[in-house]
Scaffold this active site. Structure first.
Site, mmCIF file in Angstrom:
data_model
loop_
_atom_site.group_PDB
_atom_site.id
_atom_site.type_symbol
_atom_site.label_atom_id
_atom_site.label_comp_id
_atom_site.label_asym_id
_atom_site.label_seq_id
_atom_site.Cartn_x
_atom_site.Cartn_y
_atom_site.Cartn_z
ATOM 1 N N ILE A 1 0.849 -1.206 0.000
ATOM 2 C CA ILE A 1 0.000 0.000 0.000
ATOM 3 C C ILE A 1 0.877 1.247 0.000
ATOM 4 O O ILE A 1 0.585 2.236 -0.676
ATOM 5 C CB ILE A 1 -0.973 -0.002 1.201
ATOM 6 C CG1 ILE A 1 -1.789 -1.308 1.204
ATOM 7 C CG2 ILE A 1 -1.906 1.201 1.138
ATOM 8 C CD1 ILE A 1 -2.678 -1.490 2.415
ATOM 9 N N ASP B 1 14.760 1.126 10.583
ATOM 10 C CA ASP B 1 13.613 0.580 11.295
ATOM 11 C C ASP B 1 12.961 1.706 12.103
ATOM 12 O O ASP B 1 13.675 2.470 12.765
ATOM 13 C CB ASP B 1 14.127 -0.533 12.232
ATOM 14 C CG ASP B 1 13.000 -1.388 12.759
ATOM 15 O OD1 ASP B 1 12.004 -0.813 13.262
ATOM 16 O OD2 ASP B 1 13.110 -2.614 12.669
ATOM 17 N N PHE C 1 2.550 3.540 7.677
ATOM 18 C CA PHE C 1 2.160 2.199 7.214
ATOM 19 C C PHE C 1 2.939 1.092 7.927
ATOM 20 O O PHE C 1 2.458 -0.031 8.014
ATOM 21 C CB PHE C 1 2.481 2.020 5.716
ATOM 22 C CG PHE C 1 1.645 2.844 4.786
ATOM 23 C CD1 PHE C 1 0.326 2.502 4.533
ATOM 24 C CD2 PHE C 1 2.180 3.948 4.123
ATOM 25 C CE1 PHE C 1 -0.446 3.240 3.648
ATOM 26 C CE2 PHE C 1 1.418 4.685 3.239
ATOM 27 C CZ PHE C 1 0.109 4.334 3.002
ATOM 28 N N TYR D 1 -2.558 -9.070 15.928
ATOM 29 C CA TYR D 1 -2.318 -8.068 14.878
ATOM 30 C C TYR D 1 -3.406 -6.989 14.933
ATOM 31 O O TYR D 1 -3.122 -5.789 14.985
ATOM 32 C CB TYR D 1 -2.300 -8.740 13.492
ATOM 33 C CG TYR D 1 -2.653 -7.805 12.378
ATOM 34 C CD1 TYR D 1 -1.781 -6.788 11.992
ATOM 35 C CD2 TYR D 1 -3.890 -7.906 11.725
ATOM 36 C CE1 TYR D 1 -2.134 -5.897 10.989
ATOM 37 C CE2 TYR D 1 -4.240 -7.030 10.732
ATOM 38 C CZ TYR D 1 -3.372 -6.024 10.361
ATOM 39 O OH TYR D 1 -3.729 -5.137 9.378
ATOM 40 N N TYR E 1 -8.773 0.137 6.368
ATOM 41 C CA TYR E 1 -8.817 -0.508 5.053
ATOM 42 C C TYR E 1 -9.629 -1.782 5.116
ATOM 43 O O TYR E 1 -9.515 -2.556 6.057
ATOM 44 C CB TYR E 1 -7.413 -0.910 4.584
ATOM 45 C CG TYR E 1 -6.350 0.142 4.694
ATOM 46 C CD1 TYR E 1 -6.632 1.494 4.489
ATOM 47 C CD2 TYR E 1 -5.045 -0.226 4.991
ATOM 48 C CE1 TYR E 1 -5.625 2.443 4.585
ATOM 49 C CE2 TYR E 1 -4.035 0.720 5.079
ATOM 50 C CZ TYR E 1 -4.331 2.050 4.893
ATOM 51 O OH TYR E 1 -3.341 2.982 4.991
ATOM 52 N N PHE E 2 -10.335 -2.052 4.028
ATOM 53 C CA PHE E 2 -10.995 -3.351 3.897
ATOM 54 C C PHE E 2 -9.995 -4.291 3.195
ATOM 55 O O PHE E 2 -8.913 -4.481 3.714
ATOM 56 C CB PHE E 2 -12.395 -3.176 3.288
ATOM 57 C CG PHE E 2 -13.332 -2.674 4.376
ATOM 58 C CD1 PHE E 2 -13.217 -1.384 4.890
ATOM 59 C CD2 PHE E 2 -14.237 -3.529 4.988
ATOM 60 C CE1 PHE E 2 -14.001 -0.948 5.965
ATOM 61 C CE2 PHE E 2 -15.029 -3.102 6.060
ATOM 62 C CZ PHE E 2 -14.912 -1.816 6.544
ATOM 63 N N ARG F 1 -11.614 -21.681 7.517
ATOM 64 C CA ARG F 1 -10.421 -21.233 8.241
ATOM 65 C C ARG F 1 -10.894 -20.663 9.582
ATOM 66 O O ARG F 1 -11.803 -19.810 9.601
ATOM 67 C CB ARG F 1 -9.714 -20.150 7.407
ATOM 68 C CG ARG F 1 -8.446 -19.616 8.015
ATOM 69 C CD ARG F 1 -7.706 -18.708 7.040
ATOM 70 N NE ARG F 1 -8.430 -17.476 6.736
ATOM 71 C CZ ARG F 1 -7.943 -16.505 5.954
ATOM 72 N NH1 ARG F 1 -6.756 -16.635 5.392
ATOM 73 N NH2 ARG F 1 -8.660 -15.431 5.714
HETATM 74 N N1 UFG Z 1 -9.570 -17.329 1.423
HETATM 75 C C1 UFG Z 1 -9.618 -18.581 0.827
HETATM 76 N N2 UFG Z 1 -8.441 -19.190 0.514
HETATM 77 C C2 UFG Z 1 -7.226 -18.625 0.763
HETATM 78 C C3 UFG Z 1 -7.186 -17.338 1.372
HETATM 79 C C4 UFG Z 1 -8.384 -16.738 1.690
HETATM 80 O O1 UFG Z 1 -10.686 -19.129 0.583
HETATM 81 O O2 UFG Z 1 -6.200 -19.238 0.468
HETATM 82 C C5 UFG Z 1 -10.840 -16.654 1.734
HETATM 83 C C6 UFG Z 1 -11.051 -16.368 3.215
HETATM 84 O O3 UFG Z 1 -11.650 -17.456 3.852
HETATM 85 C C7 UFG Z 1 -11.935 -15.117 3.162
HETATM 86 C C8 UFG Z 1 -11.467 -14.404 1.886
HETATM 87 O O4 UFG Z 1 -10.799 -15.383 1.111
HETATM 88 O O5 UFG Z 1 -13.271 -15.489 2.983
HETATM 89 C C9 UFG Z 1 -10.500 -13.273 2.156
HETATM 90 O O6 UFG Z 1 -9.416 -13.733 2.961
HETATM 91 P P1 UFG Z 1 -8.083 -12.865 3.160
HETATM 92 O O7 UFG Z 1 -7.160 -13.665 4.020
HETATM 93 O O8 UFG Z 1 -7.582 -12.406 1.841
HETATM 94 O O9 UFG Z 1 -8.606 -11.575 3.920
HETATM 95 P P2 UFG Z 1 -9.347 -11.407 5.335
HETATM 96 O O10 UFG Z 1 -10.661 -10.776 5.042
HETATM 97 O O11 UFG Z 1 -9.357 -12.649 6.106
HETATM 98 O O12 UFG Z 1 -8.381 -10.445 6.108
HETATM 99 C C10 UFG Z 1 -7.798 -9.365 5.437
HETATM 100 C C11 UFG Z 1 -6.372 -9.157 5.956
HETATM 101 C C12 UFG Z 1 -6.339 -8.473 7.260
HETATM 102 C C13 UFG Z 1 -7.226 -7.296 7.250
HETATM 103 C C14 UFG Z 1 -8.615 -7.691 6.859
HETATM 104 C C15 UFG Z 1 -9.551 -6.520 6.836
HETATM 105 O O13 UFG Z 1 -5.698 -10.390 6.100
HETATM 106 O O14 UFG Z 1 -5.023 -8.054 7.523
HETATM 107 O O15 UFG Z 1 -8.587 -8.259 5.578
HETATM 108 O O16 UFG Z 1 -10.865 -6.969 6.895
HETATM 109 F F1 UFG Z 1 -7.219 -6.734 8.465
#
Ligand code: UFG
Length: 334
Positions: free
Chosen positions: A12, A59, A81, A150, A178-179, A293
């Protein structure tokens, strides 16, 4: 304006540096290259044709280095960031997360105070909402019921910034939640390319499409969503970066602590992303439905109207752009 960007070579951060330079700002980056590469600096220069960007490989926990950066540069505003961001890793090693994310922020704020720089944009996350009670999620929803260290570090920093403003009304603070940022710059020069096995959906898809991993695991298809797979608010990283430029304008015109969701307001499922990726990029993407998961929720998407009304910002790029630009970056960086 001369802006210090911590973590400015990351996913980002790098896209934000591009938007800042293109909007006439000067940029000083501090990055320890923990999750980024030095050549991103040249790529930012190449995209923008600007050399008004300077890098310190340091750092943010190193307060002496920070002090020196403020001494050498006439910093007017900071975008923060830098930080660790892997949910699973934070569960395994919470002390490392609290130390890195909190100590670096406290050091940064101390040095800012010393040099009388009181404008900061903080990179927060939708995970501060925990499991939201409903969707879309607005900024006034309760926060703090976080589900991993985190997310708790981000929540704690939000509280620290709140208290800071209460103690001194000269501070001007924007907290951006952020989403799910995906996509990459159109040039294909910068994007997200984590080492090892990715945790997040799009980096994982990219490695499968490139043949570096055999198949995508879709974590569950029994969620309460239109096709059973998890729904999230994916936002193009270039849209997200532009939100920071708007936030700078806002904090330059008034003091206070402003909190904004940066999302599109639209929820897409894992299968929506997978199918769009296959269709638009004409690639194969083997996948398998596996168990859920732990910790995942049915759906999370934003109400982005506050940012639209107060910052004059809204996401413009579509799911097609996100899938095409992500793949374009990966193809250039295999
Ligand atoms: N997913 C899969 N397979 C994968 C990875 C993810 O099916 O290999 C699915 C997850 O179950 C979820 C979607 O894809 O339904 C998104 O998963 P991400 O891990 O990409 O994102 P998250 O929404 O879990 O979390 C992310 C970031 C966080 C952040 C958050 C904000 O990991 O750091 O979005 O909502 F804070």
């Amino acid at each position: 304006m001369k802006i210090l960007v911590t973590g400015g070579l990351g996913f980002i951060g790098s896209h934000t540096c591009v938007e800042l330079l293109e909007n006439g700002h000067e940029v000083v980056v501090v990055d320890n290259l923990n999750n980024s590469k030095k050549d991103v600096l040249d790529k930012i220069k190449k995209i923008t044709g600007s050399d008004k960007i300077k890098l310190y490989v340091e750092d943010v926990k190193n307060i002496k280095a920070l002090d020196n950066i403020f001494k050498e540069n006439n910093i007017e505003c900071v975008i923060h960031f830098a930080g660790y961001k892997a949910v699973g890793e934070s569960v395994k090693n919470p002390i490392m997360y609290y130390e890195n994310n909190i100590v670096s922020t406290i050091n940064l704020l101390n040095v800012m105070k010393k040099y009388n720089v009181k404008k900061i944009i903080f990179s927060s996350t939708a995970t501060v909402y925990g499991e939201p009670k409903s969707c879309p999620v607005s900024e006034n929803f309760s926060t703090g019921n976080t589900t991993n260290p985190y997310a708790t570090t981000k929540y704690m920093i939000e509280r620290i910034l709140d208290d800071l403003y209460k103690s001194d009304n000269e501070w001007s603070i924007a907290i951006l939640r952020y989403f799910n940022p995906i996509g990459a710059h159109k040039s294909g020069l910068i994007g997200e390319n984590p080492n090892g096995i990715p945790n997040n959906l799009m980096p994982y898809i990219l490695k499968v499409a490139a043949g570096e991993l055999p198949k995508l695991n879709i974590f569950g298809n029994d969620y309460n969503t239109h096709d059973g797979t998890g729904v999230r608010d994916y936002i193009h990283v270039v849209d997200l970066a532009k939100g920071h430029v708007k936030a700078i304008e806002k904090i330059s015109s008034e003091n206070g602590v402003k909190v904004y969701n940066l999302g599109t307001g639209i929820g897409y499922s894992v299968l929506d992303i997978v199918n769009t990726f296959i269709e638009k990029n004409k690639v194969e993407l083997p996948y398998e439905i596996t168990d859920r998961r732990p910790g995942d929720v049915d759906e999370v998407f934003s109400n982005p109207t506050k940012a639209k009304n107060e910052l004059g910002w809204e996401a413009k790029l579509s799911i097609d752009d996100m899938c095409v630009d992500s793949w374009n970056f990966k193809k250039n960086n295999i």
